[in-house]
Design an enzyme around this catalytic site. Structure first.
Site, PDB file in Angstrom:
ATOM      1  CB  CYS A   1      -1.055   0.051   1.132  1.00 30.54           C
ATOM      2  SG  CYS A   1      -0.213  -0.542   2.744  1.00 30.54           S
TER       3      CYS A   1
ATOM      4  CG  HIS B   1      -0.100   3.736   5.503  1.00 28.23           C
ATOM      5  ND1 HIS B   1       0.087   3.168   6.915  1.00 28.23           N
ATOM      6  CD2 HIS B   1      -0.372   2.806   4.728  1.00 28.23           C
ATOM      7  CE1 HIS B   1       0.247   1.814   6.480  1.00 28.23           C
ATOM      8  NE2 HIS B   1      -0.290   1.604   5.300  1.00 28.23           N
TER       9      HIS B   1
END
Ligand code: NAD
Length: 339
Positions: A140, A220
């Site tokens: 990711c 994130h």
């Protein structure tokens, strides 16, 4: 129709399955689970044939009212291609099985680059997948970095990148991981593994990354600095991002300045599972100093950004759509991804 098997129906696998089912040119021929869980019920609900690794557990599934279509081997044999979304390290163990059956397979970012020998990102290297048996969709964080760096590199040339990753501590359903009250250096040494991982897709990029883990479950946050080769302006950079089909600009006017508000927004948009498939670049943060010094913050939804990449990777490995832009367009349209 491309027959797709999803080996490992967890956080990533269940999203890939729904994304495959939404495409006009592919179908889910089966998903696999190791044990009875809420996800197995969802597979049943969605009508995906459920296969299990160990047939001795069949009665446990049947007692829970979940029909078992067969063992994983049977599922793999029926597939044109396998998306392996098992936990990191299991894919490596599965590779010999795919080799034995002569099946194409896509691994995830939890595996080392060497497991597939080819690391994939749709915008960066779609055409290189042609004729390959295996590919790995990078993690990711790496997907988020590669999308943005590749776009900058195409437009202005990238001299070097320095980036800090503030990583979510656990996925929302993961009750065993933390931290719940700490900021953990991950690792304390520099660089983190993300920079070298970006180079598995963009080997020409000079990049150093640092990472830490914080107590949050949704997304994130990246703080990125890049030195560009050609002088440019903030407006030109914004135009590049606006024209990129998997980079979304989070407008100043929305007032969104955090992962929490962004989650609320994706929820309100009605996105499945609140998924943000694109990079969320904060418009206000996009800065160009002295013509060549680029800065920005971007949010990366760890459970979601790799999903459209897996779909494009299926077409790239199968060779059914030669043009990356065509595959990206098909994937985005089927998912409802409008950047
Ligand atoms: P997960 O634990 O949520 O799901 C894994 C699934 O695989 C589970 O359903 C489990 O039952 C099943 N499984 C376990 N062993 C198996 C086996 N031997 N055979 C078949 N199925 C098996 O994991 P995840 O978060 O979906 O991660 C999968 C991969 O995707 C990993 O490589 C991970 O690094 C990568 N990835 C995860 C994220 C994320 O944020 N969760 C993001 C990008 C990439």
């Amino acid at each position: 129709m491309i027959k797709v098997a999803i080996n490992g129906y967890g956080t990533i696998g269940k999203r890939v399955a729904d994304a495959v089912a939404a495409q006009p040119d592919m179908e889910v021929i089966g998903v696999s689970k190791t044990s009875v869980s809420s996800e197995a019920y969802i597979a049943k609900e969605r009508g995906y044939p459920l296969y299990i690794a160990d047939l001795s557990k069949k009665s446990a599934f049947e007692k829970a009212g979940i029909e078992v279509a067969g063992d994983v081997d049977a599922m793999l044999k029926a597939a044109d291609i396998v998306v392996d979304a098992t936990p990191g390290g299991v894919g490596e163990k599965n590779r010999p099985i795919y080799e034995r059956l002569g099946k194409k397979a896509i691994f995830q970012g939890g595996e080392e680059h060497e497991v597939a020998g080819f690391s994939f990102n749709a915008h960066a290297n779609y055409k290189e997948a042609a004729g390959k048996q295996f590919a790995r969709v990078v993690s990711c964080n790496t997907t988020g970095l590669v999308r943005l760096i590749h776009a900058l590199d195409q437009a202005f040339g990238v001299q070097r990148v320095r980036a800090v990753m503030v990583r979510r501590g656990a996925d929302p359903d993961d009750i065993k991981r933390g931290p719940i009250d700490a900021i953990v250096l991950n690792p304390a040494t520099i660089p983190s593994h993300h920079g070298p991982d970006v180079q598995t897709v963009l080997p020409q990029i000079n990049i150093v990354t640092l990472a830490m883990i914080v107590p949050t479950t949704f997304m994130h946050m990246h703080s990125i600095q890049a030195d560009l080769k050609t002088a440019t302006t903030r407006d030109e950079v914004l135009a590049v991002f606006e024209n990129h089909s998997r980079i979304g600009l989070i407008r100043k006017a929305t007032g969104i300045k955090s992962n929490a508000q962004l989650r609320e927004y994706t929820q309100d948009l009605g996105r499945p599972r609140t998924d943000l498939w694109e990079n969320g670049v904060f418009e206000e943060s996009v800065s160009v100093l002295d013509g060549k010094e680029f800065y920005c913050f971007q949010a990366i939804h760890q459970e979601a950004d790799v999903i459209p990449e897996n779909i494009d990777c299926i077409r790239a490995l199968m060779g059914t759509v030669k043009d990356p832009e065509e595959s990206i367009r098909m994937t985005n349209e089927a998912l409802g991804l409008v950047a």
